[in-house]
Design a protein around this motif. Structure first.
Motif, PDB file in Angstrom:
ATOM      1  N   ALA A 112       0.832  -1.206   0.000  1.00  0.00           N
ATOM      2  CA  ALA A 112       0.000   0.000   0.000  1.00  0.00           C
ATOM      3  C   ALA A 112       0.868   1.258   0.000  1.00  0.00           C
ATOM      4  CB  ALA A 112      -0.931  -0.002   1.213  1.00  0.00           C
ATOM      5  N   GLU A 113       1.932   1.240   0.778  1.00  0.00           N
ATOM      6  CA  GLU A 113       2.834   2.387   0.828  1.00  0.00           C
ATOM      7  C   GLU A 113       3.542   2.574  -0.519  1.00  0.00           C
ATOM      8  OE1 GLU A 113       6.283   4.239   3.746  1.00  0.00           O
ATOM      9  OE2 GLU A 113       5.967   2.070   3.712  1.00  0.00           O
ATOM     10  N   GLN A 167       2.390   1.732  -3.457  1.00  0.00           N
ATOM     11  CA  GLN A 167       1.406   2.270  -4.398  1.00  0.00           C
ATOM     12  C   GLN A 167       1.200   3.772  -4.166  1.00  0.00           C
ATOM     13  OE1 GLN A 167      -1.879  -0.396  -3.615  1.00  0.00           O
ATOM     14  NE2 GLN A 167      -1.616  -1.343  -5.628  1.00  0.00           N
ATOM     15  N   LYS A 168       1.080   4.173  -2.908  1.00  0.00           N
ATOM     16  CA  LYS A 168       0.871   5.571  -2.572  1.00  0.00           C
ATOM     17  C   LYS A 168       2.049   6.426  -3.035  1.00  0.00           C
ATOM     18  CE  LYS A 168       1.284   6.988   1.680  1.00  0.00           C
ATOM     19  NZ  LYS A 168       1.117   7.261   3.119  1.00  0.00           N
ATOM     20  N   LEU A 169       3.256   5.961  -2.797  1.00  0.00           N
ATOM     21  CA  LEU A 169       4.442   6.704  -3.204  1.00  0.00           C
ATOM     22  C   LEU A 169       4.587   6.756  -4.721  1.00  0.00           C
ATOM     23  CD1 LEU A 169       6.983   5.469  -0.505  1.00  0.00           C
ATOM     24  CD2 LEU A 169       5.867   7.706  -0.654  1.00  0.00           C
ATOM     25  N   THR A 170       4.174   5.685  -5.402  1.00  0.00           N
ATOM     26  CA  THR A 170       4.211   5.676  -6.864  1.00  0.00           C
ATOM     27  C   THR A 170       3.271   6.718  -7.433  1.00  0.00           C
ATOM     28  OG1 THR A 170       4.796   3.328  -6.885  1.00  0.00           O
ATOM     29  CG2 THR A 170       3.879   4.248  -8.922  1.00  0.00           C
ATOM     30  N   VAL A 171       2.073   6.816  -6.872  1.00  0.00           N
ATOM     31  CA  VAL A 171       1.111   7.824  -7.327  1.00  0.00           C
ATOM     32  C   VAL A 171       1.660   9.219  -7.042  1.00  0.00           C
ATOM     33  CG1 VAL A 171      -1.192   8.778  -6.896  1.00  0.00           C
ATOM     34  CG2 VAL A 171      -0.888   6.320  -7.142  1.00  0.00           C
ATOM     35  N   LEU A 172       2.254   9.416  -5.886  1.00  0.00           N
ATOM     36  CA  LEU A 172       2.826  10.707  -5.530  1.00  0.00           C
ATOM     37  C   LEU A 172       3.919  11.116  -6.523  1.00  0.00           C
ATOM     38  CD1 LEU A 172       2.799  12.928  -3.292  1.00  0.00           C
ATOM     39  CD2 LEU A 172       4.664  11.653  -2.233  1.00  0.00           C
TER      40      LEU A 172
END
Length: 65
Positions: free
Chosen positions: A25-26, A28-33
């Motif tokens: 999850a982290e 994925q979140k960092l990839t989107v960021l």
């Protein structure tokens, strides 16, 4: 050659045992960021490039009369 093999083995051991990997999850979140900031930065560069292009074009049109 033995030095290269030893280096690869030690590197693999380091990655497997000592690196703290992010959760899925982290990650994925960092990839989107990163994707969002990359898009914003590329749009900013595109905007500055467009403005400079217009300024240079107006300058040369003014010079050529």
């Amino acid at each position: 050659m033995a030095g290269i093999v030893n280096y690869v083995k030690e590197s693999f051991g380091e990655l497997k045992n000592h690196v703290t990997w992010p959760t899925w999850a982290e990650a994925q979140k960092l990839t989107v960021l990163v994707a969002v900031f990359s898009i914003i930065f590329s749009l900013a560069i595109w905007g500055v490039d467009t403005v400079f292009s217009k300024v240079v074009g107006f300058y040369f049109n003014w010079i050529n009369g």
